[in-house]
Design an enzyme around this catalytic site. Structure first.
Site, PDB file in Angstrom:
ATOM      1  N   HIS A 104       0.884  -1.166   0.000  1.00  0.00           N
ATOM      2  CA  HIS A 104       0.000   0.000   0.000  1.00  0.00           C
ATOM      3  C   HIS A 104       0.925   1.220   0.000  1.00  0.00           C
ATOM      4  O   HIS A 104       1.994   1.192   0.623  1.00  0.00           O
ATOM      5  CB  HIS A 104      -0.832   0.110   1.273  1.00  0.00           C
ATOM      6  CG  HIS A 104      -1.761  -1.029   1.555  1.00  0.00           C
ATOM      7  ND1 HIS A 104      -1.352  -2.169   2.183  1.00  0.00           N
ATOM      8  CD2 HIS A 104      -3.087  -1.166   1.336  1.00  0.00           C
ATOM      9  CE1 HIS A 104      -2.396  -2.977   2.330  1.00  0.00           C
ATOM     10  NE2 HIS A 104      -3.461  -2.397   1.827  1.00  0.00           N
ATOM     11  N   ASP A 107       2.250   2.037   3.371  1.00  0.00           N
ATOM     12  CA  ASP A 107       3.164   1.068   4.009  1.00  0.00           C
ATOM     13  C   ASP A 107       4.603   1.500   3.799  1.00  0.00           C
ATOM     14  O   ASP A 107       5.461   1.270   4.642  1.00  0.00           O
ATOM     15  CB  ASP A 107       3.116  -0.325   3.341  1.00  0.00           C
ATOM     16  CG  ASP A 107       1.762  -0.965   3.332  1.00  0.00           C
ATOM     17  OD1 ASP A 107       0.937  -0.609   4.178  1.00  0.00           O
ATOM     18  OD2 ASP A 107       1.556  -1.839   2.463  1.00  0.00           O
TER      19      ASP A 107
HETATM   20  C1  XUL Z   1      -7.550  -6.545   4.239  1.00  0.00           C
HETATM   21  C2  XUL Z   1      -6.741  -6.953   3.079  1.00  0.00           C
HETATM   22  C3  XUL Z   1      -5.896  -5.899   2.473  1.00  0.00           C
HETATM   23  C4  XUL Z   1      -5.862  -5.949   0.989  1.00  0.00           C
HETATM   24  C5  XUL Z   1      -5.106  -4.801   0.365  1.00  0.00           C
HETATM   25  O1  XUL Z   1      -8.302  -7.549   4.792  1.00  0.00           O
HETATM   26  O2  XUL Z   1      -6.752  -8.105   2.680  1.00  0.00           O
HETATM   27  O3  XUL Z   1      -4.629  -5.998   3.018  1.00  0.00           O
HETATM   28  O4  XUL Z   1      -5.293  -7.117   0.527  1.00  0.00           O
HETATM   29  O5  XUL Z   1      -5.602  -3.567   0.734  1.00  0.00           O
END
Ligand code: XUL
Ligand code: CO
Length: 441
Positions: A104, A107
């Site tokens: 992300h 992150d």
């Molecule tokens: C949350 C989840 C996230 C997504 C990306 O449950 O799985 O980490 O994969 O935003």
């Protein structure tokens, strides 16, 4: 030249040693170089490490703070720490033999006081990530934006009742798409963060869903504008953080995308633990997406049978993974997708070495499942059984039904004049479970 710091000293790149090894830091089933149909196992499985869990997870839970302290998390300058952390990440990706990673935006780089400052931070870390990708050969499976942690998103991002928040989220995803493109990301994921609601007393469900669709259309348009050709993926999840997440499961995702004319631009990123939270099996979600040509990628993890939330554990259940692999192989694979370990260490697994044990277990289980599924397919008994079960649709009036060349009037006449009462046939579930067990053991 200065020798780069080793963040995982004493751990060499993980090697394949075969099922007989008792080395806990070796692969027993995953040999990245093993070839199947002209491609290596590494190319078939396209494993990926999830940066948020493995490099931002601290083990915090609602009852206490983090337990995991990494030696590379040193110093007061968050940007400098972010860069060193990324170096630790790439050392890990290489040593665990993962060809891909996922992140992300938030992150990898810290938020600043303004969006402009945040974007500058991101640019600096992305430049570092680009250099590390080049030096190591590790590639970006997908990027995404964190539209759920910051308090501004407490009532959602694209589904926020305040258009100002929608606009902020749009600006954030604009930037996340740009950096995903910059890093050569092969996909871009939309997981519905806080896109859902707690109570209809304060929520206009119809407007919120239309806003989410408008947001996704804008993303499609912007990707086109900047030349981002990666696959867009929706990651369904039924609940958590909100009580009612709009992207509940694959079936509701398909309906949503088709309702708003988005189906050509999206596939699904299916997460095991999200499937089970929705009351489905992992394999069910894969089959549902594959049936409409929308199987995109996998977030590889598992929940705990006894707990009702998203525990995001590493999956070592070879039976479950074999069934999933069967459906994936039958669908022709994942294309630009891969198996991303969206899984975290338990709060009590605090050693850097535990990251290796976790991923080795997951990678070995998927590799073994891949090989077993291929054997099942090559053997053909299971698919022959299923084909035979539907054989009455291969010719005659059955084929006319499939081709929509008959109707109630003709079928009524057929039953009354010729066919009479159907003869029930056993579905043979127990026989088939025993057949599956033969391949597994
Ligand atoms: C949350 C989840 C996230 C997504 C990306 O449950 O799985 O980490 O994969 O935003
Ligand atoms: Co996920």
């Amino acid at each position: 030249m200065k020798k780069p710091t080793q963040h995982f000293p004493g751990i060499a790149p993980i090697r394949f040693e075969g099922p007989g090894t008792d080395n806990p830091l070796a692969f027993r089933h995953y040999d990245p170089a093993e070839r199947f149909d002209g491609r290596t196992l590494e190319e078939h499985l396209r494993f990926s490490v999830a940066y948020w869990h493995s490099f931002r997870g601290t083990g915090g839970d609602p009852f206490g703070p983090g337990t995991i302290q990494r030696p590379w998390e040193q110093g007061r300058d968050p940007l400098a720490v972010a860069k060193v952390r990324l170096e630790a990440g790439f050392e890990f990706f290489q040593k665990i033999r993962s060809p891909f990673w996922c992140f992300h935006d938030r992150d990898i780089a810290p938020e600043g006081a303004t969006l402009a400052e945040t974007n500058r931070n991101l640019d600096k870390v992305v430049a570092h990530a680009k250099a590390l990708q080049k030096a190591t050969g590790v590639k970006l499976l997908w990027g995404t934006a964190n539209l759920f942690s910051h308090p501004r998103y407490m009532c959602g991002a694209a589904t926020n009742p305040d258009a100002h928040v929608f606009a902020y989220a749009a600006a954030q995803v604009k930037k996340a798409l740009e950096v995903t493109l910059e890093l050569g990301g092969q996909n871009y994921v939309f997981w519905g963060g806080r896109e859902g609601y707690e109570t209809l007393l304060n929520t206009d469900l119809k407007r919120e869903q239309a806003h989410l669709a408008a947001f996704l259309h804008m993303a499609v348009d912007y990707a086109k504008e900047i030349g981002f050709k990666g696959q867009f993926l929706i990651e369904p999840k039924p609940k958590e953080p909100t009580k009612h997440q709009y992207d509940f499961d694959v079936a509701s995702g398909i309906a949503f995308l088709r309702t708003f004319g988005l189906e050509k631009h999206f596939k699904f990123n299916i997460e095991t633990n999200h499937a089970t939270l929705a009351g489905h099996t992992f394999q069910h979600e894969i089959e549902t997406a594959a049936a409409v040509g929308m199987l995109g990628s996998i977030d590889a993890n598992t929940g705990d049978l006894l707990l009702g939330w998203d525990t995001d554990q590493f999956n070592t259940d070879v039976r479950e993974l074999t069934l999933a692999m069967l459906s994936i192989l039958k669908a022709g694979g994942l294309g630009t997708g891969g198996f991303n370990f969206d899984a975290k260490l338990r709060r009590t697994s605090i050693d850097p070495e535990d990251l290796f044990h976790a991923h080795i277990g997951g990678m070995d289980a998927y590799a073994l499942a891949f090989k077993i599924a291929r054997r099942i397919i090559a053997d053909g008994q299971l698919s022959l059984f299923v084909a035979d079960r539907y054989a009455s649709y291969d010719s005659g009036f059955g084929r006319d039904i499939e081709r929509r060349k008959t109707g109630f009037r003709q079928l009524d006449a057929l039953v009354q004049k010729k066919l009479g009462e159907p003869k029930p046939r056993s579905a043979k579930q127990e026989y088939l479970e025993n057949l599956l067990a033969r391949y597994l053991h």
